[in-house]
Scaffold this active site. Structure first.
Site, PDB file in Angstrom:
ATOM      1  N   ASP A 289       0.861  -1.178   0.000  1.00 28.67           N
ATOM      2  CA  ASP A 289       0.000   0.000   0.000  1.00 28.67           C
ATOM      3  C   ASP A 289       0.911   1.247   0.000  1.00 28.67           C
ATOM      4  O   ASP A 289       2.128   1.147   0.125  1.00 28.67           O
ATOM      5  CB  ASP A 289      -0.946  -0.015   1.210  1.00 28.67           C
ATOM      6  CG  ASP A 289      -2.166   0.873   0.955  1.00 28.67           C
ATOM      7  OD1 ASP A 289      -2.137   1.693   0.011  1.00 28.67           O
ATOM      8  OD2 ASP A 289      -3.155   0.768   1.715  1.00 28.67           O
TER       9      ASP A 289
HETATM   10  C1  BGC Z   1      -5.054   3.273   0.419  1.00 27.88           C
HETATM   11  C2  BGC Z   1      -5.289   2.282  -0.702  1.00 27.88           C
HETATM   12  C3  BGC Z   1      -5.158   2.958  -2.037  1.00 27.88           C
HETATM   13  C4  BGC Z   1      -3.804   3.622  -2.120  1.00 27.88           C
HETATM   14  C5  BGC Z   1      -3.526   4.275  -3.452  1.00 27.88           C
HETATM   15  C6  BGC Z   1      -3.819   4.100   0.219  1.00 27.88           C
HETATM   16  O1  BGC Z   1      -3.747   5.137   1.134  1.00 27.88           O
HETATM   17  O2  BGC Z   1      -4.983   2.577   1.642  1.00 27.88           O
HETATM   18  O3  BGC Z   1      -6.543   1.696  -0.559  1.00 27.88           O
HETATM   19  O4  BGC Z   1      -5.346   2.010  -3.061  1.00 27.88           O
HETATM   20  O5  BGC Z   1      -3.720   4.595  -1.106  1.00 27.88           O
HETATM   21  O6  BGC Z   1      -4.255   5.406  -3.650  1.00 27.88           O
END
Ligand code: BGC
Length: 764
Positions: A289
């Site tokens: 993530d």
């Molecule tokens: C979130 C994810 C997301 C990623 C990219 C993160 O902060 O937890 O769900 O896909 O950002 O935007």
């Protein structure tokens, strides 16, 4: 100097790549293996590590791309993919850099959080799950894929399938609620919708199931917080939806921010390699993530070099944003801390994804200018979004059949959410043009037609505290705070109310009160809204609460006072019209809750599939000393899982089992007659729950094991059948073997998890 060398080598490498892939079939694994092996032989260690790097590029505009930092990295072979960039021309520009300017000419992946639609936005995932309609859910993902791919995107960070029983956590809005069985069905439908026929078509994009794993169970419902649970609970109650997405062929998996068993998921080899790859046979790639790898430094796992090696050795292939792989892995390989084999494995899995997407055959597969014009935010997509939105609303109360409304007289729409297009789409609608959504007032006017006079008033701000309102309306979702005093706003609302025959109170949460980092400790309505609602009810006029929310709220007071409550979640770009369709009865509501609504925040976590304990409260009891209960509130939710009313009524006959016993080779058929006993046609979600009465480990009081959404004309009866096979009775035992155990089982069927018919059978 380096650039000169790159240019000299490019033509030879590219022509060999293009020649060998021109006739490729992306389902042919042996061709893919040979192709990628051939490619990787020519790659330097640094180029392989470059494929593992995923920077974010949201803000680059066309023309700037060539000069940006990321462009330099692309040319140097230091980028495997990019995300949050949209638009075919920008994406083409960067893809050209990768294909024409980098030594290996390897195309990039372009990802985005396409969570519940692209420009045409569907209901937030929690709302979508309340349709219990897997075809509709798959269709929503298919349309999202069609639109995103028409804008250059080939990879979505969806589905999010984190089971959640704690509505304090704002990201409950992004998932399918509290049930793993339903969550698994939704996960499968979403992956099918996005990936279609193995991503062959340029309308099909790669899914990324997230957040692996257990992200929906943070302590105290606070985002990114510690998770700690037994393996028993993990396997029986939380992992099933991720596995279903993997079984459905999801091309990628995203590691979660939280720890699992004391090791952050991003560095957890047991999770990423033993469970995901070895036990489940996942053959795609894992992405961290956002800064998940460098966050392990704050988790206390070591410095950048250490956490990067932990992540790669755990089986996390791609580094989102941290750039920890890029900055440390080559040195770690040289120092023997990471094997080149680990880098090769990760690089191969990313190259395979590009191959499967068909990017080697045509790097510009998703860069068609005409498709953008033709396929995005079309009338047809919007029509489907309106229909699906109308399916997700849940009618929580309808005393005296206040609803549906008649198309006559004056309707007063009052509340801070009465006329806010920007708040209709809900959290994570990053590609949407927010102002193009249809607001509630606009939708009601349009659906009501000329026979109805519609008046609106704000009535109050979202909450009294202006700084809280700022936090709750970020990312362009402002509710344009009204500077007038609370009394003045209320007075105006009461004036409108006095002129109206019925009042729609548009209250609840703004769209940014749920979603990432939008957690709450108090799930009751903001005080200023309660004050407004009370005043409206006190007028004696019929009041319908049109409830906007991204999570279950505590509605005990509202339930007591208001005649009708329609929970509309955040229904997407067409929600205003869809709410009109339901309020005027053109669509009979059929949504059913996929999360329990508590009576008090203190009951959380509350979920229907709990264990019994050694001191359960007898059915229907209120308080008993030395039983598992509270002094101040009973144990039941206000609205149970599976609950939702209709403008008609349904009656259930008794359960009929075709036999009372089965062995491991057999199955039992359970059937039940459901009758529409009202005067309108409608949908009913018939739900089957099972309880394993005696187990080698304690078993939940009930678990959803089947459901069917049926349409019944007024007066019509249908028999609904469920097959109960031994496989349906499997669970992970103490040794984590997936077994069924002989014994007696209760089967319960009904229209929600509280009002059920019962029968018993035996597994020999
Ligand atoms: C979130 C994810 C997301 C990623 C990219 C993160 O902060 O937890 O769900 O896909 O950002 O935007």
């Amino acid at each position: 100097m380096k650039r000169t060398i790159i240019k000299l080598v490019v033509p030879a490498i590219i022509s060999c790549v293009v020649l060998s892939v021109s006739s490729c079939d992306n389902s042919d694994h042996s061709h893919m293996d040979r192709y990628i092996s051939h490619l990787m032989k020519k790659m330097t260690l640094e180029e392989k590590i470059g494929q593992l790097n995923l920077p974010v590029t949201g803000e680059i505009v066309t023309g700037q791309a060539q000069n940006s930092d990321v462009a330099k990295k692309i040319c140097a072979g230091e980028v495997g993919g990019l995300f949050n960039l949209k638009g075919v021309s920008r994406i083409r520009e960067l893809q050209e850099l990768a294909v024409e300017q980098s030594r290996m000419g390897i195309p990039l992946l372009f990802g985005m959080d396409v969570i519940h639609g692209y420009k045409t936005v569907f209901p937030i995932p929690l709302g979508l799950s309340c349709t219990w309609d897997m075809d509709a859910i798959e269709t929503s993902a298919r349309i999202a894929a069609t639109e995103a791919s028409a804008d250059g995107i080939c990879w979505t960070f969806s589905p999010m399938v984190d089971v959640c029983r704690d509505p304090r956590w704002g990201r409950i809005a992004e998932g399918c609620g509290e049930d793993p069985f339903l969550g698994a069905a939704v996960a499968k439908a979403m992956v099918k919708g996005y990936q279609g026929r193995r991503m062959e078509d340029n309308r099909e994009i790669m899914a990324c199931v997230k957040h692996f794993a257990l992200y929906g169970a943070p302590d105290a419902g606070r985002d990114y917080n510690t998770v700690d649970m037994s393996r028993q609970r993990m396997f029986n109650e939380y992992l099933m939806p991720y596995k279903a997405a993997v079984d459905a062929g999801a091309g990628s998996v995203m590691a979660s921010f939280n720890e699992v068993d004391g090791i952050p998921a991003t560095g957890n080899r047991w999770l990423m390699t033993e469970v995901l790859r070895k036990q489940w046979g996942f053959d795609g790639f894992v992405v961290s993530d956002y800064t998940g790898i460098s966050e392990m430094i704050d988790h206390g796992m070591g410095d950048t070099t250490k956490v990067a090696s932990l992540a790669i050795n755990a089986g996390v292939d791609m580094d989102m944003v941290s750039e920890a792989y890029l900055s440390t892995l080559a040195r770690s390989v040289r120092e023997g801390k990471v094997s080149e084999k680990a880098i090769d494995r990760a690089c191969r899995s990313i190259l395979e994804a590009k191959y499967k997407l068909g990017l080697f055959a045509d790097p510009y597969k998703y860069c068609s200018e005409e498709r953008g014009e033709r396929d995005i935010f079309t009338d047809e997509n919007r029509r489907v979004a309106r229909k699906i939105a109308s399916e997700c609303f849940v009618l929580l109360k309808n005393e005296g059949n206040v609803l549906p409304l008649e198309r006559k007289g004056t309707i007063g729409i009052v509340g801070p959410l009465a006329d806010s297009p920007a708040n209709m789409a809900g959290t994570w609608s990053v590609a949407a043009d927010l102002e193009k959504s249809v607001s509630l007032a606009e939708g009601i006017r349009s659906v009501a037609g000329d026979m109805v006079n519609v008046l609106t008033a704000k009535g109050c701000n979202l909450m009294s505290d202006p700084s809280y309102e700022v936090r709750a309306t970020m990312f362009g979702r402002s509710l344009n705070r009204d500077g007038r005093s609370e009394d003045t706003l209320l007075k105006e609302a009461l004036q409108i109310a006095s002129e109206s025959d019925v009042i729609l109170a548009a209250l609840g949460e703004s769209s940014e009160m749920s979603g990432e980092c939008s957690c709450r400790t108090d799930l009751t309505m903001p005080e200023t809204q309660t004050r407004l609602l009370d005043a409206l009810v006190d007028t004696g006029k019929p009041v319908v609460l049109v409830l906007f929310t991204g999570r279950p709220l505590v509605l005990t007071r509202e339930h007591e006072r208001v005649q009708a409550i329609l929970n509309v979640w955040f229904g997407g770009t067409e929600a205003g019209l869809a709410i009109g369709d339901v309020l005027f009865g053109d669509v009979n509501p059929g949504g059913k809750l996929t999360t329990s609504f508590p009576k008090s925040t203190g009951q959380i976590p509350i979920h229907y599939n709990h264990k019994n304990t050694g001191r359960p409260l007898p059915d229907c009891a209120w308080f008993q000393k030395f039983r598992s209960n509270y002094l101040d509130v009973d144990n039941e939710p206000l609205y149970p899982f599976g609950y939702g009313l209709s403008y008609t009524t349904f009656q259930y006959g008794d359960i009929v089992l075709d036999k009372k016993t089965m062995d491991g080779t057999d199955e039992i058929q359970a059937s039940i007659v459901v009758t529409n006993t009202g005067e309108r046609d409608g949908h009913e979600v018939v739900q089957m729950y099972i309880r394993d009465l005696v187990g080698s480990v304690t078993r939940p009081v009930m678990e959803l094991k089947g459901f069917e959404k049926v349409f019944l004309k007024a007066g019509e009866s249908k028999t609904v059948y469920f097959r109960i096979s031994p496989d349906l009775l499997r669970f992970y035992n103490y040794d984590l073997d997936y077994v069924y155990e002989p014994g007696d089982f209760s089967v319960m069927i009904g229209g929600n998890s509280r009002d059920l018919k019962k029968a018993v059978f035996t597994l020999l």
